[in-house]
Motif scaffolding. Structure first.
Motif, PDB file in Angstrom:
ATOM      1  N   GLU A  41      36.118   5.119  -0.185  1.00  0.00           N
ATOM      2  CA  GLU A  41      35.814   6.604   0.116  1.00  0.00           C
ATOM      3  C   GLU A  41      36.160   6.710   1.625  1.00  0.00           C
ATOM      4  N   ASP A  42      36.623   5.578   2.119  1.00  0.00           N
ATOM      5  CA  ASP A  42      37.236   5.359   3.586  1.00  0.00           C
ATOM      6  C   ASP A  42      36.177   5.880   4.592  1.00  0.00           C
ATOM      7  N   ASN A  43      34.921   5.429   4.280  1.00  0.00           N
ATOM      8  CA  ASN A  43      33.709   5.780   5.133  1.00  0.00           C
ATOM      9  C   ASN A  43      33.581   4.998   6.294  1.00  0.00           C
ATOM     10  N   LYS A  44      34.551   4.885   7.101  1.00  0.00           N
ATOM     11  CA  LYS A  44      34.478   4.019   8.328  1.00  0.00           C
ATOM     12  C   LYS A  44      33.066   4.062   9.245  1.00  0.00           C
ATOM     13  N   GLU A  45      32.457   5.025   9.373  1.00  0.00           N
ATOM     14  CA  GLU A  45      31.088   5.266   9.914  1.00  0.00           C
ATOM     15  C   GLU A  45      30.126   4.419   9.368  1.00  0.00           C
ATOM     16  N   GLU A  46      30.032   4.362   8.045  1.00  0.00           N
ATOM     17  CA  GLU A  46      29.111   3.415   7.259  1.00  0.00           C
ATOM     18  C   GLU A  46      29.606   2.131   7.303  1.00  0.00           C
ATOM     19  N   LEU A  47      30.853   1.608   7.346  1.00  0.00           N
ATOM     20  CA  LEU A  47      31.325   0.502   7.266  1.00  0.00           C
ATOM     21  C   LEU A  47      31.074  -0.048   8.697  1.00  0.00           C
ATOM     22  N   ARG A  48      31.223   0.722   9.850  1.00  0.00           N
ATOM     23  CA  ARG A  48      30.924   0.161  11.048  1.00  0.00           C
ATOM     24  C   ARG A  48      29.619  -0.079  11.289  1.00  0.00           C
ATOM     25  N   LYS A  49      28.411   0.659  10.461  1.00  0.00           N
ATOM     26  CA  LYS A  49      26.941   0.176  10.508  1.00  0.00           C
ATOM     27  C   LYS A  49      26.784  -1.462   9.982  1.00  0.00           C
ATOM     28  N   CYS A  50      27.694  -1.335   8.895  1.00  0.00           N
ATOM     29  CA  CYS A  50      27.246  -2.797   8.002  1.00  0.00           C
ATOM     30  C   CYS A  50      28.135  -3.732   8.762  1.00  0.00           C
ATOM     31  N   PHE A  51      29.131  -3.708   9.465  1.00  0.00           N
ATOM     32  CA  PHE A  51      29.866  -4.549   9.857  1.00  0.00           C
ATOM     33  C   PHE A  51      30.133  -4.647  11.158  1.00  0.00           C
ATOM     34  N   GLY A  52      29.200  -3.724  11.895  1.00  0.00           N
ATOM     35  CA  GLY A  52      29.384  -3.559  13.523  1.00  0.00           C
ATOM     36  C   GLY A  52      29.211  -4.957  14.574  1.00  0.00           C
TER      37      GLY A  52
END
Length: 195
Positions: A41-52
């Motif tokens: 989904e190219d959901n960078k915002e959520e990926l940053r929350k998971c991998f920040g």
């Protein structure tokens, strides 16, 4: 390790590197699929929350929501943290492999990621056992005062029959390393796939 949460140059490359590593190491189908879906989904915002940022061990232990990624509580972060904790304990206490460790759990669960306190306790127990540290694992939800009482009782008299120490000692006496590795792989698979 630098945190991939910044949005400057290279932030996406760092995020891509963290998620690629996660996809190689995660064996929990629910969290693995969740990360694959976020990438698709190219959901960078959520990926940053998971991998920040990687969780940190504080005075109250690890505190984070359950879910995928290095910023969350999940199978992989529990196993990695327990491996580090094993190394720390072995450096601090020369008799750790004789005394062992007591593990309990509460009722918290996160069905969408497959995570639960009970599952994490079993994964931690398996990790300690794989390092030759005896584990005294409560079989049900346990209030903290019970754990303290168990620690005091163990301090007075160790009872190795409560854990897998005897079985592991039997295997090592026979010097059957292949069987031991098979057992540990089996225990880890059981924890990851069936708890």
């Amino acid at each position: 390790m630098a945190a991939p949460e910044s949005r400057g140059p290279g932030a996406d490359a760092q995020l891509d590197q963290e998620t690629a590593r996660w996809l190689r190491w995660d064996k929990n189908s629910l969290t693995l699929e969740a990360v694959k879906r976020l990438i698709a989904e190219d959901n960078k915002e959520e990926l940053r929350k998971c991998f920040g940022t990687r969780m940190e061990f504080g005075t109250a232990g690890l505190r984070a929501p359950m879910g995928p990624g290095i910023s969350r509580m999940n199978d992989l972060t529990i196993i990695q943290t327990t491996q580090g904790f094993c190394r720390y304990l072995e450096k601090q206490f020369s008799d750790q492999k004789q005394k062992g460790i007591v593990i309990s759990f509460d009722a918290r669960a996160h069905p969408s990621s497959g995570g639960s306190s009970k599952r994490f306790a079993r994964l931690a127990a398996t990790t300690f056992i794989s390092q030759g540290i005896p584990v005294y694992l409560f079989s049900d939800i346990t209030p903290t005062p019970f754990v303290i009482r168990a620690l005091k009782a163990l301090e007075q008299q160790l009872r190795p029959s409560l854990c897998l120490k005897n079985f592991l000692a039997l295997l090592s006496r026979r010097r059957n390393e292949k069987a031991l590795r098979k057992l540990l792989a089996f225990l880890i698979r059981k924890c990851i796939l069936e708890f």
